[in-house]
Motif scaffolding. Structure first.
Motif, PDB file in Angstrom:
ATOM      1  N   MET A 189      48.836  30.911  36.403  1.00 17.89           N
ATOM      2  CA  MET A 189      49.380  31.614  35.254  1.00 17.89           C
ATOM      3  C   MET A 189      50.471  30.825  34.551  1.00 17.89           C
ATOM      4  O   MET A 189      50.848  31.156  33.419  1.00 17.89           O
ATOM      5  CB  MET A 189      49.889  32.989  35.678  1.00 17.89           C
ATOM      6  N   TRP A 221      48.081  29.296  32.011  1.00 19.19           N
ATOM      7  CA  TRP A 221      47.111  30.160  31.316  1.00 19.19           C
ATOM      8  C   TRP A 221      47.578  30.440  29.892  1.00 19.19           C
ATOM      9  O   TRP A 221      48.777  30.640  29.630  1.00 19.19           O
ATOM     10  CB  TRP A 221      46.954  31.472  32.067  1.00 19.19           C
ATOM     11  N   SER A 222      46.623  30.485  28.956  1.00 27.23           N
ATOM     12  CA  SER A 222      46.964  30.864  27.590  1.00 27.23           C
ATOM     13  C   SER A 222      45.747  31.472  26.906  1.00 27.23           C
ATOM     14  O   SER A 222      44.603  31.262  27.330  1.00 27.23           O
ATOM     15  CB  SER A 222      47.466  29.664  26.785  1.00 27.23           C
ATOM     16  N   SER A 266      50.987  32.685  25.715  1.00 24.19           N
ATOM     17  CA  SER A 266      51.081  32.753  27.172  1.00 24.19           C
ATOM     18  C   SER A 266      50.931  34.214  27.603  1.00 24.19           C
ATOM     19  O   SER A 266      51.047  35.142  26.788  1.00 24.19           O
ATOM     20  CB  SER A 266      52.431  32.207  27.645  1.00 24.19           C
ATOM     21  N   TYR A 267      50.701  34.409  28.880  1.00 25.30           N
ATOM     22  CA  TYR A 267      50.583  35.780  29.387  1.00 25.30           C
ATOM     23  C   TYR A 267      51.902  36.524  29.221  1.00 25.30           C
ATOM     24  O   TYR A 267      51.917  37.712  28.889  1.00 25.30           O
ATOM     25  CB  TYR A 267      50.153  35.745  30.848  1.00 25.30           C
ATOM     26  N   GLU A 268      53.009  35.846  29.425  1.00 23.87           N
ATOM     27  CA  GLU A 268      54.320  36.474  29.264  1.00 23.87           C
ATOM     28  C   GLU A 268      54.531  36.932  27.831  1.00 23.87           C
ATOM     29  O   GLU A 268      55.089  38.006  27.577  1.00 23.87           O
ATOM     30  CB  GLU A 268      55.433  35.509  29.677  1.00 23.87           C
ATOM     31  N   MET A 286      45.272  44.966  29.777  1.00 24.32           N
ATOM     32  CA  MET A 286      45.967  44.302  30.879  1.00 24.32           C
ATOM     33  C   MET A 286      46.034  45.176  32.130  1.00 24.32           C
ATOM     34  O   MET A 286      46.290  44.663  33.217  1.00 24.32           O
ATOM     35  CB  MET A 286      47.388  43.923  30.453  1.00 24.32           C
ATOM     36  N   TRP A 311      41.190  40.611  35.227  1.00 24.69           N
ATOM     37  CA  TRP A 311      42.550  40.071  35.179  1.00 24.69           C
ATOM     38  C   TRP A 311      42.518  38.559  34.903  1.00 24.69           C
ATOM     39  O   TRP A 311      41.637  37.872  35.419  1.00 24.69           O
ATOM     40  CB  TRP A 311      43.248  40.326  36.528  1.00 24.69           C
ATOM     41  N   PRO A 312      43.402  38.085  34.058  1.00 24.77           N
ATOM     42  CA  PRO A 312      44.582  38.755  33.514  1.00 24.77           C
ATOM     43  C   PRO A 312      44.376  39.505  32.204  1.00 24.77           C
ATOM     44  O   PRO A 312      45.224  40.292  31.802  1.00 24.77           O
ATOM     45  CB  PRO A 312      45.559  37.596  33.305  1.00 24.77           C
ATOM     46  N   LEU A 313      43.256  39.279  31.517  1.00 22.87           N
ATOM     47  CA  LEU A 313      43.075  39.874  30.197  1.00 22.87           C
ATOM     48  C   LEU A 313      41.595  40.078  29.917  1.00 22.87           C
ATOM     49  O   LEU A 313      40.787  39.183  30.142  1.00 22.87           O
ATOM     50  CB  LEU A 313      43.685  38.967  29.122  1.00 22.87           C
ATOM     51  N   GLN A 339      39.814  34.092  27.141  1.00 20.82           N
ATOM     52  CA  GLN A 339      40.753  32.993  26.962  1.00 20.82           C
ATOM     53  C   GLN A 339      40.776  32.462  25.540  1.00 20.82           C
ATOM     54  O   GLN A 339      41.634  31.638  25.212  1.00 20.82           O
ATOM     55  CB  GLN A 339      40.416  31.849  27.929  1.00 20.82           C
TER      56      GLN A 339
END
Length: 225
Positions: free
Chosen positions: A51, A54-55, A69-71, A145, A158-160, A177
């Motif tokens: 992660m 990850w983007s 980004s996931y954040e 999410m 997960w994650p999206l 992605q």
């Protein structure tokens, strides 16, 4: 992929008896069986991610390509929805609870060109599926999410993942992605392999070409949550 595809297997199956209670009959598309559990179906292996790298890439008919980004996605305003979901393999699950970013809210961060009228969702395992942009503007369309009050499990995307509950569930791509905006429509993975381009469950738009009303019951032998 072999030409003896999932679409061909579905067409060869026998039609099971489906007894839908009258009180929910208007919520269950033709030929669907209601399940309380959540079948797990996908092509390929469940991916693993770092992660920190990850983007989510947004590209195509946009003024500027962007990556999130996931954040950054987690920091966006989130919406919880309750909806019914319907799989082409003949199961429906009612009153599912999801949380994520409304797709139309996400679009506020993207300058989509006027000619970008179609969207291709790019996911892991080289999966992709196509949806008109107009189909992604509704109240129940999420970059999801979490499910049922908890973060998505890896087996459920997960994650999206995308959530498009008014279409057959293969359009709700797991492990997305990339989001590509396009001038013209282009078929995705299942659409190239015998499945309908639109995928409206209430119209039984399962297959390209002739609509053969014969289901697959393989999902009852698959893994469940």
């Amino acid at each position: 992929m072999h030409k003896d595809s999932k679409a061909e297997r579905i067409k060869r199956m026998n039609i099971p008896a489906v007894d839908v209670p009258q009180e929910i009959a208007d919520r269950v598309p033709p030929g669907q069986a209601v399940t309380e559990r959540f079948p797990i179906l996908h092509e390929g292996e469940v991916p693993k991610y770092d992660m920190s790298t990850w983007s989510l890439r947004v590209f195509g008919e946009v003024a500027e390509e962007k990556s999130f980004s996931y954040e950054e996605l987690l920091a966006l305003p989130r919406t919880q929805i309750v909806c019914d979901i319907h799989c082409v393999t003949r199961w429906s699950k009612l009153d599912t609870v999801w949380e994520g970013v409304l797709f139309r809210d996400f679009l506020k961060l993207i300058n989509v060109k006027p000619e970008g009228k179609y969207v291709m969702l790019h996911a892991d395992n080289e999966y992709e599926t196509n949806v008109p942009l107009t189909d992604l503007m509704g109240d129940h369309i999420l970059l999801a999410m979490s499910y049922d009050g908890k973060p998505l499990t890896p087996k459920h995307g997960w994650p999206l993942r995308l959530l498009v509950p008014h279409l057959y569930f293969w359009k709700s791509a797991k492990w997305i992605q990339g989001i590509e905006f396009m001038k013209e429509d282009r078929e995705g993975f299942w659409e190239r392999n015998g499945f309908h381009n639109v995928a409206d469950p209430f119209q039984e738009q399962r297959f390209s070409g002739e609509a053969i009303p014969i289901p697959e019951d393989e999902w009852v032998r698959k893994e469940f949550d």
